[in-house]
Design an enzyme around this catalytic site. Structure first.
Site, PDB file in Angstrom:
ATOM      1  N   GLU A 274      -2.052   1.433  -6.823  1.00 46.98           N
ATOM      2  CA  GLU A 274      -1.249   1.613  -5.371  1.00 46.98           C
ATOM      3  C   GLU A 274       0.114   1.172  -5.737  1.00 46.98           C
ATOM      4  O   GLU A 274       0.651   0.160  -6.534  1.00 46.98           O
ATOM      5  CB  GLU A 274      -1.776   0.450  -4.170  1.00 46.98           C
ATOM      6  CG  GLU A 274      -3.066   0.759  -3.758  1.00 46.98           C
ATOM      7  CD  GLU A 274      -3.446  -0.368  -2.824  1.00 46.98           C
ATOM      8  OE1 GLU A 274      -4.738  -0.393  -2.378  1.00 46.98           O
ATOM      9  OE2 GLU A 274      -2.743  -0.888  -2.463  1.00 46.98           O
ATOM     10  N   GLU A 330      -1.577   4.001   8.594  1.00 39.76           N
ATOM     11  CA  GLU A 330      -2.872   3.685   9.007  1.00 39.76           C
ATOM     12  C   GLU A 330      -2.609   2.499  10.234  1.00 39.76           C
ATOM     13  O   GLU A 330      -2.241   1.392   9.964  1.00 39.76           O
ATOM     14  CB  GLU A 330      -3.679   3.088   8.033  1.00 39.76           C
ATOM     15  CG  GLU A 330      -4.060   4.037   6.906  1.00 39.76           C
ATOM     16  CD  GLU A 330      -4.637   3.495   5.966  1.00 39.76           C
ATOM     17  OE1 GLU A 330      -5.907   3.194   5.815  1.00 39.76           O
ATOM     18  OE2 GLU A 330      -4.019   3.200   4.720  1.00 39.76           O
ATOM     19  N   GLU A 339       2.853  -2.795   7.026  1.00 36.15           N
ATOM     20  CA  GLU A 339       1.455  -2.464   6.799  1.00 36.15           C
ATOM     21  C   GLU A 339       1.123  -1.150   7.510  1.00 36.15           C
ATOM     22  O   GLU A 339       0.142  -0.722   7.053  1.00 36.15           O
ATOM     23  CB  GLU A 339       0.589  -3.598   7.259  1.00 36.15           C
ATOM     24  CG  GLU A 339       0.438  -4.965   6.536  1.00 36.15           C
ATOM     25  CD  GLU A 339      -0.087  -4.542   5.125  1.00 36.15           C
ATOM     26  OE1 GLU A 339      -1.099  -4.206   4.905  1.00 36.15           O
ATOM     27  OE2 GLU A 339       0.954  -4.874   4.259  1.00 36.15           O
TER      28      GLU A 339
END
Length: 471
Positions: A274, A330, A339
């Site tokens: 990632e 998300e 986030e």
């Protein structure tokens, strides 16, 4: 039934090996193509079918899943995408305990789809060492061994087994030559892991984000250095190794190389499970904007798709398999605002910023305006109820904030300054702000399950003063 599957696998094995090399072999035309993480922690995302079509249209070479969802794996069949699947953390101990569980997992999640779905990596767990679960740590390598043995039973040798770790697996990373693994990770865990990766010629997968060390202290390291901008004058010379660094990503990757070297493993290659840059975030998260995200991803793609490979100062000329995080924003990920803002695409499937995953174009952020939040925010910030929150959902969050003690909600009592107006939205906003102001330094975020957002507009009224965070 398992025997039939095994026979079918053997019958197509030669064809699969000839046709479907993983990027770890370096033989495929897509070997140096960028990968994308396909996370699905959102309630507003396009369907798996649409998502795979989008990945293909973006010319991604690889896709990494956080599970082994059968619908997604079936939809990926007969595409050119190379696929990475994951054994979840919850499955590790069961697989470690009994080989039959590993065999069943391979039957259900690999043999049911392979080779028409080009599975190339199985990652066991996700950031296991970031959780304080010693049993999970001890079960990690046994589970990896069992998964590998199950693959071998079916003569499948072009699927590598690994595990992605966060940078917090290292306790020292600067300078890179000083890097070592955390002393809290027992030798009976980290050494067998390194032996497994070395003996199977797999990769050390690492989740590496230059955004986080930069944003913690943006005055310590230049933004251009974190964004891998070429042509900058800033360099860093490691005083021990003598290696010179021109960007923060190389520094972080080489800290992993040096940590492995200290354990006696100099030939295990690193892969990036990632990496990325947030395109939006909270007021106390500097540099989170689309301009920087486009810059970072563009420079990243240019680096890791270079032919011949660039590598890092400690490992020059070595290809680094890389997955960008992530395909979508998300909206159900907890924590700070960043986030929920790592996506290349919005939930409509449209690009949040233009980026060429093939590495042939580097003019991806020219249409974006220069950002205004690249420095630390100075001023007060409050945490209030989000405009999208339903009042019906606020009760439990309000109760949680108020029962933490320390006088969090004292001013909401009858007769106190913030008792009026008597509405759950008003009371929840006060409670959220009070809770966040008290516990932010301990890691609390202004999120409350998606019910809260930061604001720089003072929500106080009359004699009611809302607690705030002063930056």
């Amino acid at each position: 039934m398992h025997t039939m599957k095994g026979l079918m696998m053997k019958a197509v094995l030669l064809l699969s090996i000839m046709s479907f090399y993983s990027f770890c072999s370096g033989a495929s035309n897509s070997s140096n193509k960028i990968g994308v993480n396909y996370g699905r922690l959102g309630n507003n995302l396009p369907s798996p079918f649409e998502s795979i079509q989008l990945l293909l249209s973006m010319k991604a070479g690889h896709v990494k899943l956080y599970d082994a969802d059968p619908e997604v794996l079936k939809l990926l069949s007969d595409t050119d995408l190379h696929v990475t699947i994951m054994v979840t953390n919850q499955e590790i101990s069961m697989i470690a305990s009994n080989e039959s569980h590993a065999d069943a997992w391979i039957d259900d999640n690999v043999l049911a789809h392979y080779p028409s779905t080009k599975i190339r990596f199985i990652l066991v767990g996700n950031e296991v060492f970031s959780y304080n679960d010693r049993q999970l740590w001890l079960d990690l390598v046994p589970a990896m061994r069992r998964i590998k043995r199950s693959l071998n039973k079916h003569q499948i040798h072009n699927i590598k087994v690994g595990t992605p770790l966060a940078m917090d697996a290292l306790e020292s990373t600067f300078p890179p030559s000083s890097a070592r693994f955390r002393s809290s990770i027992p030798a009976e865990v980290i050494v067998p892991l390194m032996r497994f990766l070395n003996s199977t010629k797999s990769f050390f997968f690492v989740d590496v984000y230059t955004y986080f060390p930069w944003s913690v202290n943006p005055t310590n390291t230049s933004l251009d250095y974190a964004l891998m901008k070429s042509g900058i004058n800033e360099t860093y010379k490691d005083p021990v190794s003598g290696l010179t660094y021109t960007n923060l990503l190389d520094q972080m990757l080489d800290s992993v190389h040096f940590a492995m070297q200290k354990l006696g493993f100099n030939n295990v290659r690193v892969a990036i499970a990632e990496t990325g840059w947030p395109h939006d975030g909270d007021f106390d998260e500097p540099g989170a904007n689309a301009y920087n995200a486009a810059t970072y991803v563009s420079n990243l793609v240019a680096k890791v798709t270079s032919d011949p490979p660039i590598g890092t100062p400690a490992k020059p000329g070595i290809e680094i398999p890389t997955f960008v995080f992530s395909l979508y924003d998300e909206n159900q990920k907890p924590g700070p605002g960043t986030e929920r803002h790592w996506g290349l695409l919005s939930n409509t499937g449209s690009p949040i910023y233009e980026v060429d995953l093939t590495g042939t174009s580097h003019e991806n952020n020219t249409k974006l305006s220069e950002p205004s939040n690249n420095g630390p925010y100075n001023g007060k910030i409050w945490c209030v109820v989000a405009s999208t929150a339903s009042p019906d959902d606020l009760g439990p969050a309000l109760e949680f904030a108020c029962r933490q003690g320390n006088g969090t909600c004292d001013q909401l009592a009858p007769g106190k300054e913030c008792y009026e107006p008597i509405s759950i939205v008003s009371h929840a906003s006060y409670a959220f702000s009070s809770f966040w102001a008290q516990f932010r330094s301990a890691g609390a975020s202004c999120y409350f399950g998606g019910l809260a957002v930061q604001t720089i507009t003072d929500p106080g009224h009359g004699s009611c003063e809302f607690p705030s965070v002063l930056l």
